[in-house]
Write a protein that holds these residues in place. Structure first.
Motif, PDB file in Angstrom:
ATOM      1  N   GLU A  34       0.837  -1.199   0.000  1.00  0.00           N
ATOM      2  CA  GLU A  34       0.000   0.000   0.000  1.00  0.00           C
ATOM      3  C   GLU A  34       0.877   1.257   0.000  1.00  0.00           C
ATOM      4  O   GLU A  34       0.535   2.259  -0.601  1.00  0.00           O
ATOM      5  CB  GLU A  34      -0.904   0.020   1.226  1.00  0.00           C
ATOM      6  CG  GLU A  34      -1.971  -1.052   1.237  1.00  0.00           C
ATOM      7  CD  GLU A  34      -2.743  -1.073   2.536  1.00  0.00           C
ATOM      8  OE1 GLU A  34      -2.440  -0.277   3.446  1.00  0.00           O
ATOM      9  OE2 GLU A  34      -3.642  -1.897   2.643  1.00  0.00           O
ATOM     10  N   LEU A  35       1.999   1.183   0.679  1.00  0.00           N
ATOM     11  CA  LEU A  35       2.889   2.341   0.755  1.00  0.00           C
ATOM     12  C   LEU A  35       3.495   2.668  -0.604  1.00  0.00           C
ATOM     13  O   LEU A  35       3.789   3.824  -0.889  1.00  0.00           O
ATOM     14  CB  LEU A  35       4.000   2.075   1.764  1.00  0.00           C
ATOM     15  CG  LEU A  35       3.537   1.860   3.197  1.00  0.00           C
ATOM     16  CD1 LEU A  35       4.731   1.521   4.084  1.00  0.00           C
ATOM     17  CD2 LEU A  35       2.823   3.082   3.720  1.00  0.00           C
ATOM     18  N   ILE A  38       1.083   4.893  -2.863  1.00  0.00           N
ATOM     19  CA  ILE A  38       0.807   6.284  -2.490  1.00  0.00           C
ATOM     20  C   ILE A  38       1.411   7.282  -3.478  1.00  0.00           C
ATOM     21  O   ILE A  38       0.710   8.185  -3.937  1.00  0.00           O
ATOM     22  CB  ILE A  38       1.266   6.558  -1.042  1.00  0.00           C
ATOM     23  CG1 ILE A  38       0.377   5.779  -0.080  1.00  0.00           C
ATOM     24  CG2 ILE A  38       1.235   8.043  -0.721  1.00  0.00           C
ATOM     25  CD1 ILE A  38       0.827   5.826   1.356  1.00  0.00           C
ATOM     26  N   PRO A  39       2.700   7.156  -3.866  1.00  0.00           N
ATOM     27  CA  PRO A  39       3.237   8.119  -4.845  1.00  0.00           C
ATOM     28  C   PRO A  39       2.510   8.059  -6.187  1.00  0.00           C
ATOM     29  O   PRO A  39       2.315   9.098  -6.828  1.00  0.00           O
ATOM     30  CB  PRO A  39       4.705   7.709  -4.999  1.00  0.00           C
ATOM     31  CG  PRO A  39       5.022   6.954  -3.775  1.00  0.00           C
ATOM     32  CD  PRO A  39       3.765   6.295  -3.353  1.00  0.00           C
ATOM     33  N   ALA A  41      -0.657   7.341  -6.655  1.00  0.00           N
ATOM     34  CA  ALA A  41      -1.945   8.009  -6.473  1.00  0.00           C
ATOM     35  C   ALA A  41      -1.779   9.529  -6.451  1.00  0.00           C
ATOM     36  O   ALA A  41      -2.574  10.257  -7.050  1.00  0.00           O
ATOM     37  CB  ALA A  41      -2.603   7.529  -5.184  1.00  0.00           C
ATOM     38  N   ILE A  42      -0.738  10.000  -5.782  1.00  0.00           N
ATOM     39  CA  ILE A  42      -0.489  11.440  -5.733  1.00  0.00           C
ATOM     40  C   ILE A  42      -0.215  11.983  -7.132  1.00  0.00           C
ATOM     41  O   ILE A  42      -0.760  13.016  -7.531  1.00  0.00           O
ATOM     42  CB  ILE A  42       0.674  11.756  -4.775  1.00  0.00           C
ATOM     43  CG1 ILE A  42       0.272  11.458  -3.332  1.00  0.00           C
ATOM     44  CG2 ILE A  42       1.119  13.203  -4.915  1.00  0.00           C
ATOM     45  CD1 ILE A  42       1.414  11.534  -2.343  1.00  0.00           C
TER      46      ILE A  42
END
Length: 106
Positions: A34-35, A38-39, A41-42
């Motif tokens: 999941e980590l 994150i980039p 998705a951003i």
């Protein structure tokens, strides 16, 4: 020394009984993949926001992200993040093993 150790054990026991009550996810159960998302998705949100206002700038961003240099860097980061994730999993297993053998005495 003995008092501080007893205090730490009492604090750990207190937190271990209160945290599951709020249904929190422990670090042992989290999916570290999941980590890595994150980039991505951003970047997607930024691209969509820029695309609504400045389509030419968003096309430049898209071209930049798809350039060979950026693609190679992203692949390198993903490869290193995978290595770190594996090392983190091994560390967690060692900590669990120490906890069960040395602290709890199983």
């Amino acid at each position: 020394m003995l008092q501080s150790r007893a205090l730490v054990i009492a604090l750990i026991l207190l937190l271990s009984t209160t945290l599951p009550e709020v249904q929190s996810k422990s670090i042992f159960e989290k999916d570290r993949r999941e980590l890595l998302a994150i980039p991505e998705a951003i970047a997607s949100y930024v691209y969509e926001a820029v695309n609504k206002v400045y389509p030419k700038v968003s096309q430049f961003l898209l071209d930049t992200v798809q350039s060979p240099t950026v693609v190679a860097a992203r692949q390198r980061i993903a490869k290193e993040a995978t290595k770190v994730s594996i090392m983190f999993d091994q560390l967690i297993e060692k900590i669990k093993n120490l906890w069960y053998t040395k602290i709890l005495g199983y």
